[in-house]
Each structure stands twice: as structure tokens, then as C-alpha cells.
Design an enzyme around this catalytic site. Structure first.
Site, mmCIF file in Angstrom:
data_model
loop_
_atom_site.group_PDB
_atom_site.id
_atom_site.type_symbol
_atom_site.label_atom_id
_atom_site.label_comp_id
_atom_site.label_asym_id
_atom_site.label_seq_id
_atom_site.Cartn_x
_atom_site.Cartn_y
_atom_site.Cartn_z
ATOM 1 C CB SER A 128 -0.877 -0.007 1.256
ATOM 2 O OG SER A 128 -1.481 1.250 1.472
ATOM 3 C CE1 TYR A 141 -3.979 -1.817 5.325
ATOM 4 C CE2 TYR A 141 -3.234 0.305 4.505
ATOM 5 C CZ TYR A 141 -3.667 -0.985 4.271
ATOM 6 O OH TYR A 141 -3.766 -1.444 2.980
#
Length: 228
Positions: A128, A141
Site C-alpha cells: 500500500s 495499518y
């Protein structure tokens, strides 16, 4: 036993995982991992040579991979996001995020290393933009995605006969993105995000690079869209 090369894709019931499975489908026997058996069956039905593999990745064990003797491609797409400020996130939220996004990836890879080594295979971690930059309320995250990068880097050095690629997509038009935008109080605007199929094409580019090429990292951002 299929004569096609074999690929295993996690998170294959929807989003980027399903798009990666579709991109690999014309040339590979695809093993589809996910939690939703009905969705996996639907994805499998649309591919020429695929089968569902509904194994819970946080509990994967040796017997689950016993029938996979040779594996050409392993694509880690499954993941979760627990948003919140560090002051508010509980230890359970951190543990769950790291368990799914890092520990399960490491354990599945470990169990499949004999099959990957046999094929001289390729491990792809769909990371990501949060694996390159941390933002407020994205702490857990981002930490998991930075850890996923470290895992891929270490694996690449420890297993020189394998290819290991990290792909860093920016915001992508998936159900996870829809949930994130709801949390952020913003509109879900898919025209401003990457398409899952675009990320899948990047994965395919890494897989199909010539035998003398090793694409170690690929970064994708929406053209004219948000950078984080």
C-alpha cells in the site's frame, strides 16, 4: 495435475485479489483463497482453470498446503485496515492488524517455501502507499505495511532463487476504500482512484518479466487523484 504454472492468490474473492486472479487466469492454474466461499466459487467459475481454497489464513497449517507440491506464483492480497488514532486504538486492534497483514503472510509463505523453491517461484506482496508513508489515524495499518515491506526485503535476500516483488498501490476502487471513505467522512469517488484491474496488470507485469528480470518494487498512484 495441471500442466499450467500454478498461482495462489489470497483475498481472491473480491477487489484487487479477484482482479489478480482474472489477470493470471488465462495462463495459470489459480488457487483462490478467501473467506467467502460463494464469492470464491463465482470467481473460479469465470476462469478457465481455478479452484477455491477457503482456508483461514490466520490459522493455516501444514495439512492445508499438503496438496501444493509446486507453486510458481504466490500473491498476497488479503489484508485488513483498523483505523483510529494511536490514543484510541486498543491492543487487540493492533494485534489483529499485524496478525492478518504480516504474521499470516509470513506463515503461509513459510509453509509454501518448498513448493516455491521447487518451481523457482515468485512471491508478490500487494502492499500500500501506507507502506511508504504513515498518516494520522493510519498508524496500525501503516505499521503492518512497513513490516510487510521488511518481510519481502528479507525474503528476497534469504531466498535468492525466488523472485520477490512488493507492489505499492495508492487508493484503489475497492470495498475497503469505500469503508475508508465512510470513516473519513468523504465521498467514494472511484473515478479518482486506481482500478483493481490496473493494479492486477502491474502484478502481471512483474510475473511476466523475462527470466533475467527481477522487478523488486512497483509504485502505482492514481493519475490526477489523491496521493495518500
Amino acid at each position: 495435475m495441471s500442466e499450467r504454472p500454478t498461482a495462489l492468490v489470497t483475498g481472491a474473492s473480491r477487489g484487487i485479489g479477484a482482479a489478480v486472479a482474472a489477470a493470471l487466469g488465462p495462463t495459470h492454474h489459480v488457487i483462490l483463497n478467501g473467506r467467502d466461499e460463494e464469492s470464491l466459487a463465482a470467481v473460479a467459475a469465470g476462469l478457465p482453470d481455478a479452484r477455491p481454497w477457503p482456508v483461514e489464513l490466520t490459522k493455516v497449517a501444514e495439512q492445508d498446503v499438503a496438496g501444493i507440491d509446486r507453486l510458481d506464483v504466490l500473491v498476497h492480497c488479503a489484508g485488513i485496515n483498523r483505523m483510529g488514532r494511536i490514543a484510541d486504538l486498543t491492543a487487540d486492534a493492533w494485534r489483529e492488524t499485524l496478525e492478518v497483514n504480516v504474521v499470516a503472510v509470513a506463515e503461509l509463505t513459510r509453509l509454501l517455501l518448498p513448493a516455491l523453491r521447487r518451481a523457482g517461484g515468485h512471491v508478490i506482496c500487494v502492499n500500500s502507499g501506507s507502506g511508504q508513508r504513515a498518516n494520522p489515524e493510519w498508524g496500525a495499518y501503516a505499521a503492518s505495511k512497513f513490516a510487510l515491506k521488511a518481510f519481502a526485503d528479507a525474503l528476497r535476500l534469504e531466498e535468492p532463487e525466488l523472485r520477490v516483488t512488493t507492489v505499492y498501490p495508492g487508493r484503489t476502487a475497492t470495498d475497503m476504500q469505500r469503508e475508508l471513505r465512510r470513516y473519513e467522512g468523504g465521498e467514494f469517488e472511484p473515478e479518482k482512484y486506481l482500478k483493481p484491474e490496473t493494479v492486477a496488470r502491474a502484478v502481471l507485469a512483474a510475473v511476466t518479466a523475462g527470466p533475467d528480470a527481477h522487478l523488486t518494487e512497483l509504485t502505482l498512484r492514481p493519475r490526477g487523484g489523491p496521493v495518500n
